[in-house]
Scaffold this motif. Structure first.
Motif, short mmCIF file in Angstrom:
data_model
loop_
_atom_site.label_atom_id
_atom_site.label_comp_id
_atom_site.label_asym_id
_atom_site.label_seq_id
_atom_site.Cartn_x
_atom_site.Cartn_y
_atom_site.Cartn_z
N VAL A 51 83.95 36.37 31.03
CA VAL A 51 83.77 35.41 31.04
C VAL A 51 84.54 35.17 32.14
O VAL A 51 84.27 33.69 33.16
N LEU A 52 84.75 35.86 33.06
CA LEU A 52 85.60 35.86 34.46
C LEU A 52 84.59 35.74 35.06
O LEU A 52 84.20 35.21 36.27
N ARG A 53 83.14 36.07 34.83
CA ARG A 53 82.36 36.89 36.06
C ARG A 53 81.47 35.37 35.21
O ARG A 53 81.20 34.52 36.56
N ARG A 54 81.36 35.10 34.45
CA ARG A 54 80.76 33.67 34.78
C ARG A 54 81.22 32.41 35.11
O ARG A 54 80.21 31.72 35.61
N ARG A 55 82.77 32.66 35.24
CA ARG A 55 83.44 31.81 36.11
C ARG A 55 83.73 32.15 37.63
O ARG A 55 82.90 30.57 38.23
N LEU A 56 82.98 33.32 37.45
CA LEU A 56 82.39 33.21 39.11
C LEU A 56 80.85 32.61 39.81
O LEU A 56 80.69 32.25 40.58
N ALA A 57 80.29 33.07 39.08
CA ALA A 57 79.29 32.75 39.04
C ALA A 57 78.82 31.34 39.11
O ALA A 57 77.83 30.52 39.63
N ARG A 58 79.55 30.68 38.64
CA ARG A 58 79.80 28.79 38.20
C ARG A 58 80.58 28.68 39.41
O ARG A 58 79.84 26.93 39.35
N GLY A 59 80.82 28.93 39.84
CA GLY A 59 81.43 28.43 41.42
C GLY A 59 83.03 27.58 41.04
O GLY A 59 83.59 26.66 41.67
N GLU A 60 83.66 28.20 39.63
CA GLU A 60 84.74 27.65 39.24
C GLU A 60 85.76 27.99 39.63
O GLU A 60 86.91 27.45 39.85
N ILE A 61 85.87 29.32 40.21
CA ILE A 61 87.14 30.28 41.35
C ILE A 61 85.94 30.97 41.96
O ILE A 61 84.62 30.99 42.09
N THR A 62 87.07 31.29 43.42
CA THR A 62 85.96 31.83 44.60
C THR A 62 86.63 33.29 43.96
O THR A 62 87.14 33.70 43.24
N VAL A 63 85.91 34.00 44.94
CA VAL A 63 85.92 35.76 44.90
C VAL A 63 87.20 36.16 45.04
O VAL A 63 87.44 37.50 44.23
N ALA A 64 88.66 35.25 45.43
CA ALA A 64 89.61 36.17 45.36
C ALA A 64 90.06 35.70 44.95
O ALA A 64 90.87 36.82 43.80
N GLU A 65 90.32 35.03 43.77
CA GLU A 65 90.99 34.68 42.51
C GLU A 65 90.01 35.24 41.51
O GLU A 65 91.16 35.97 40.85
N TYR A 66 88.62 35.55 41.53
CA TYR A 66 88.04 36.77 41.04
C TYR A 66 88.38 37.80 40.47
O TYR A 66 88.79 38.59 39.94
N GLU A 67 89.14 38.13 41.91
CA GLU A 67 89.37 39.70 42.02
C GLU A 67 90.67 39.77 42.06
O GLU A 67 90.97 41.02 41.01
N GLU A 68 91.15 38.69 41.91
CA GLU A 68 93.04 38.77 41.39
C GLU A 68 92.91 39.36 39.86
O GLU A 68 94.03 39.67 39.73
N ARG A 69 92.28 38.61 39.55
CA ARG A 69 92.44 38.04 38.20
C ARG A 69 91.57 39.78 37.25
O ARG A 69 92.41 39.22 36.66
N LYS A 70 90.69 39.88 38.05
CA LYS A 70 89.91 40.84 37.27
C LYS A 70 90.92 42.52 37.63
O LYS A 70 90.94 43.05 36.51
N ALA A 71 91.30 42.13 38.73
CA ALA A 71 92.97 43.52 38.60
C ALA A 71 93.57 43.10 37.84
O ALA A 71 93.99 44.18 37.00
N LEU A 72 94.25 42.24 37.36
CA LEU A 72 95.34 41.60 35.92
C LEU A 72 94.35 42.13 35.06
O LEU A 72 95.17 42.96 34.08
N LEU A 73 93.70 42.32 34.40
CA LEU A 73 92.88 42.29 33.55
C LEU A 73 92.98 44.19 33.20
O LEU A 73 92.78 44.47 32.03
N ASP A 74 92.32 44.44 34.28
CA ASP A 74 92.19 45.52 34.16
C ASP A 74 93.38 46.78 34.15
O ASP A 74 93.54 48.28 33.20
N ARG A 75 94.56 45.92 34.85
CA ARG A 75 95.52 46.66 34.90
C ARG A 75 96.27 46.42 32.92
O ARG A 75 96.93 46.93 32.31
#
Length: 81
Positions: A51-75
């Motif tokens: 879902v996060l990758r799809r939202r980044l690809a659609r431009g709904e979130i920025t790269v910084a938001e993507y990396e922040e949210r991905k880090a939270l998911l990974d943690r």
């Protein structure tokens, strides 16, 4: 009057052809019902990372938001990035 109620088996319930038609009809309904759901691609649920990758690809979130949210998911999932 034996011919009135028993005509050599001809009028006893459903004819052989009637059973065949019923069987073919039921098989068609079964096959159509199964194929309708087999063609669906969205039967599988998306993972949070997808879902996060799809939202980044659609431009709904920025790269910084993507990396922040991905880090939270990974943690939270115990994944290593």
């Amino acid at each position: 009057m034996p011919g009135l109620f028993y005509d050599g088996g001809y009028m006893m319930g459903m004819h052989g052809l009637g059973w065949l038609v019923l069987l073919v009809l039921l098989a068609g309904v079964f096959i159509f019902g199964r194929s309708r759901y087999a063609d669906r691609e969205d039967d599988r649920r998306e993972t949070p990372h997808e879902v996060l990758r799809r939202r980044l690809a659609r431009g709904e979130i920025t790269v910084a938001e993507y990396e922040e949210r991905k880090a939270l998911l990974d943690r939270d999932s115990g994944r290593s990035a």
